[in-house]
Design a protein around this motif. Structure first.
Motif: not given
Length: 811
Positions: A126-128, A132-140
């Motif tokens: 899916p296109v996100l 997101g931020d540099r901690d990488f939440d896997g959602v962005n």
């Protein structure tokens, strides 16, 4: 690893087409591909490129980027790991664990930031739309990348043996001049980057089958904070013929109102495209959009069937200019051809100084530094000669000339521009006439920190005057000095500019009326010195005399009783309380620019002997210098982070201090210059991500290392003289132009042998602690004999000390 044959062909081809010219011939001239991706910080073969580590300065507070660019290139195609906060100034920091995407413009080593234009991020699923931020939440849409640090034992082994791959400290992320690669682990995508002068090429190899997409984010840029996106307006996007995306935007960040355009070509047509405005999908079939916050998702079927290539040209003029830039410089689709030519051009430029040293650390630090000196200024004109001027109008250059941007002049006038006059002499007319042109076109007048057609007015003084006056004094032609003169005279004599009316009227700037007043007073005095030289050379004797006299205004902020420069009030009184480590006299006022009274007391570069008299003579001045280096290094809580690299109260990590170790030469105690400079060379620089003592600042920090490693430094660039330091190299051969070569050699050199025993110039004894630019650029051999104990007689006689204010030392 780069094949030897491909590298040599690239070298020959780039020479044939010219280092700033079209790559059309080159695209047909290099046939070999890669055997495998290059690793670490260098390439195969015997060239100097293998010594360069592009990751130097990407950690700590160096603020550099590791991506692909050409010497003085308009495009810097590099990964963005973060786009806010001070240590994210370049868009990349070694400590971050994820990549937001790859954008096409970056600043090297600055403390303020902007740029990061036209982010491209490959993805699947899916296109996100949010980074997101540099901690990488896997959602962005950010992705972790293959950045596993080597173990300490493995890293140490790599350091000692020179194993490739060590230099980046990572097993996956790798780069060298003109090339960058990283594995985006989220969807198993290998991302590779290379560049020409005005265009970048991406190559994405998808490890998984299925549909993929490229997200093109025109809202991305350097931001004030992660929750406050870059201030972008007037964005536009248009899909052309299913394989070309074009657009542009206006950015209101540091360089407020900066305009930039792009043209992106894809190696295969999209299967579909969705344009977004304010993160809302526009109707299906929409192929063009305008607004403030635009994005595009370009979809591709069967991603893994072959690598996806993306060519992006940029322009400050218009979309047509961006298209001409990419078509003219990247007519084909051979990524490896472009990469080969980039490597060849870097090898060619880096080889203008060939050095010898028994130390691998020195070799890597020197050539990594040399690489960084060529990341700014940057070309800012199209392949057809058009450029957007400081007046926001479109101009066209004469054939063969280039317009430049990204002049960090408060920093680079000190060592980088003097270095250019030695090893980039053929480029100096373009660089300096460009400053004249910017001065004439700019509503702001004399350039201070121009960035892509916008005056940022960053930092104090107006040191474009120094760069122009230096080139004039060194006899460079092809620069319209007379055209620039009225602008620089107006700044010196008339402009209402940051305290200058007070400076002219009172001889100093009151600290109760203007921020950073002490530093401004001192730096305006040096600019007066530079403009006086311009005036003299152009026949304006009265102006020259007035400005020379005014360049001694440093006296008016010097307290003889305290033996420091310090803030004064409008009524002439010294402001209380005073503490030489303090930044300002109150919470409201900073009296100094990124420094305190200890450091500002030694800002004088041009009138050292008369200044010494205020300390009671050379002996008193020498003792005060000793005090600077031996003082308690404590700083107040409100000290800016730029005050770094502390040795006592000497702050080597910031540019105003760079000339100070060389001031001992003016006292006759040149052996102290030798000891201090060698200590700084040995301890302040490492070929590591956290290997710089402070911000790189567009090449100045690196230029100090290069000049000092060769044993030379321009304390007063306008004087055209270089003071000796403590040469670190065994040998250096510098191509100084006109087919001439300067050879600098040392004998009996090595660790713990920093002291000059004797010097010869072209085989004849040389007793002076300095030498002129004219001598060096005539070509010849400068030979030093070194030792472990000081020869205090060298440079001690008054007649052997460096000239200052147009006169030698007093007998």
């Amino acid at each position: 690893m780069v094949t030897r044959r491909r590298f040599l062909q690239g070298m020959a081809a780039v020479t044939a087409v010219g280092q700033l010219g079209s790559l059309t011939a080159l695209a047909h001239g290099v046939q070999d591909g890669l055997n495998a991706p290059s690793t670490g910080g260098g390439t195969a073969g015997d060239g100097v490129l293998r010594h360069v580590d592009v990751f130097v300065g990407t950690g700590g507070h160096g603020h550099t980027f590791p991506g692909a660019t050409r010497p003085f290139g308009m495009v810097q195609l590099s990964p963005d790991t973060y786009n806010a906060q001070w240590d994210g100034s370049s868009g990349y920091h070694q400590g971050d664990g994820s990549i937001m995407g790859f954008s096409h413009t970056h600043l090297s080593g600055t403390g303020a930031s902007d740029m990061l234009d036209f982010l491209v991020m490959p993805s699947m699923g899916p296109v996100l739309l949010q980074p997101g931020d540099r901690d990488f939440d896997g959602v962005n849409y950010v992705s972790r990348f293959d950045a596993r640090k080597q173990s300490g034992e493995k890293a140490e082994k790599g350091y000692k043996t020179g194993v490739k791959g060590y230099r980046s400290h990572y097993t996956g992320e790798q780069a060298h001049p003109g090339y960058y690669r990283a594995k985006l682990t989220r969807f198993d995508i290998l991302a590779e980057m290379t560049a020409t002068l005005r265009a970048g090429m991406h190559r994405y190899t998808f490890g998984k089958s299925g549909e993929a997409h490229l997200l093109v984010d025109l809202t991305h840029g350097f931001a004030d904070a992660m929750d406050k996106p870059a201030n972008v307006t007037d964005a536009e996007l248009t899909l052309v013929n299913g394989d070309t995306l074009v657009g542009g935007r206006r950015v209101w960040q540091w360089a407020a109102g900066r305009v930039i355009y792009f043209a992106m070509k894809l190696s295969r047509p999209v299967s579909s495209v969705t344009l977004y405005s304010e993160d809302k999908a526009l109707p299906k079939g929409t192929s063009t959009a305008k607004g403030d916050h635009l994005k595009a998702a370009l979809h591709f079927d069967d991603a893994s069937k072959e690598p996806l290539l993306v060519k992006v040209g940029i322009s400050g003029v218009d979309i047509d200019g961006a298209m001409r830039n990419v078509d003219g410089e990247m007519p084909g689709w051979d990524f490896d051809v472009i990469r080969a030519s980039a490597e060849a051009e870097w090898e060619q430029e880096l080889s203008k100084i060939r050095i010898q040293s028994s130390s691998d650390k020195v070799m890597r630090t020197f050539y990594s530094s040399m690489y960084h000196t060529m990341l700014a200024p940057t070309v800012f004109s199209d392949i057809d000669g058009r450029y957007r001027g400081m007046d926001k109008a479109i101009h066209t250059l004469p054939e063969g000339r280039h317009n430049y941007s990204t002049y960090s002049l408060w920093d680079t006038y000190r060592a980088e521009h003097p270095l250019f006059t030695l090893y980039q002499s053929e480029r100096v007319p373009d660089l300096v006439d460009g400053l004249v042109r910017l001065a004439v076109e700019s509503p702001s007048g004399a350039p201070v920190w121009p960035l892509q057609g916008i005056e940022t007015v960053c930092m104090i003084g107006y040191h474009s005057a120094v760069v122009v006056a230096e080139a004039q004094a060194k006899g460079f032609t092809g620069i319209d000095y007379a055209k620039g003169w009225p602008v620089f005279r107006r700044r010196a004599m008339q402009d209402d500019y940051f305290g200058l009316p007070y400076y002219r009227k009172m001889g100093f700037i009151p600290s109760d009326k203007e921020g950073e007043a002490v530093s401004k007073t001192l730096e305006y005095a040096y600019d007066d010195w530079a403009v006086a030289h311009m005036a003299e050379a152009l026949g304006h004797a009265d102006d020259a005399a007035l400005l020379r006299k005014r360049s001694q205004n440093y006296r008016n902020v010097f307290d003889k009783d305290m033996q420091f420069v310090r803030p004064r009030a409008e009524d002439g009184s010294w402001i209380q309380p005073f503490d030489p480590i303090a930044i300002g006299h109150s919470k409201r006022w900073r009296d100094f620019t990124e420094s305190n009274a200890w450091q500002a007391t030694f800002l004088n570069q041009h009138d050292v002997y008369n200044y010494m008299d205020l300390f009671g003579g050379a002996e008193g001045f020498e003792k005060k210098l000793d005090g600077l280096f031996n003082a308690d290094p404590v700083l107040p809580d409100n000290a800016p982070p730029d005050i770094a690299g502390m040795v006592g109260q000497y702050a080597f990590g910031n540019e105003p201090a760079h000339h100070m170790p060389y001031l001992y030469a003016y006292t006759g105690a040149h052996h102290k210059t030798q000891a201090r400079v060698r200590m700084l060379l040995d301890t302040m620089f490492l070929p590591e991500p956290d290997g710089l003592p402070g911000n790189e600042d567009c090449g100045q920090m690196s230029a100090w290392y290069i000049m000092s490693a060769m044993g030379l430094y321009a304390v007063d660039p306008v004087s055209t003289n270089y003071v000796f330091g403590s040469p670190l190299l065994d040998r250096a051969e510098v191509k100084v132009g006109g087919g001439r070569t300067l050879v600098i050699e040392t004998k009996e050199n090595g660790p713990d042998r920093p002291y000059i025993q004797s010097v010869t110039w072209n085989g004849k004894p040389w007793t002076k602690s300095w030498i002129s630019h004219k001598d060096l650029t005539a070509g010849g051999t400068l030979s030093f004999v070194m030792g472990d104990k000081p020869n205090e007689a060298f440079g001690k006689a008054p007649e052997d000390r460096p000239p200052s204010f147009g006169a030698p030392a007093k007998a």
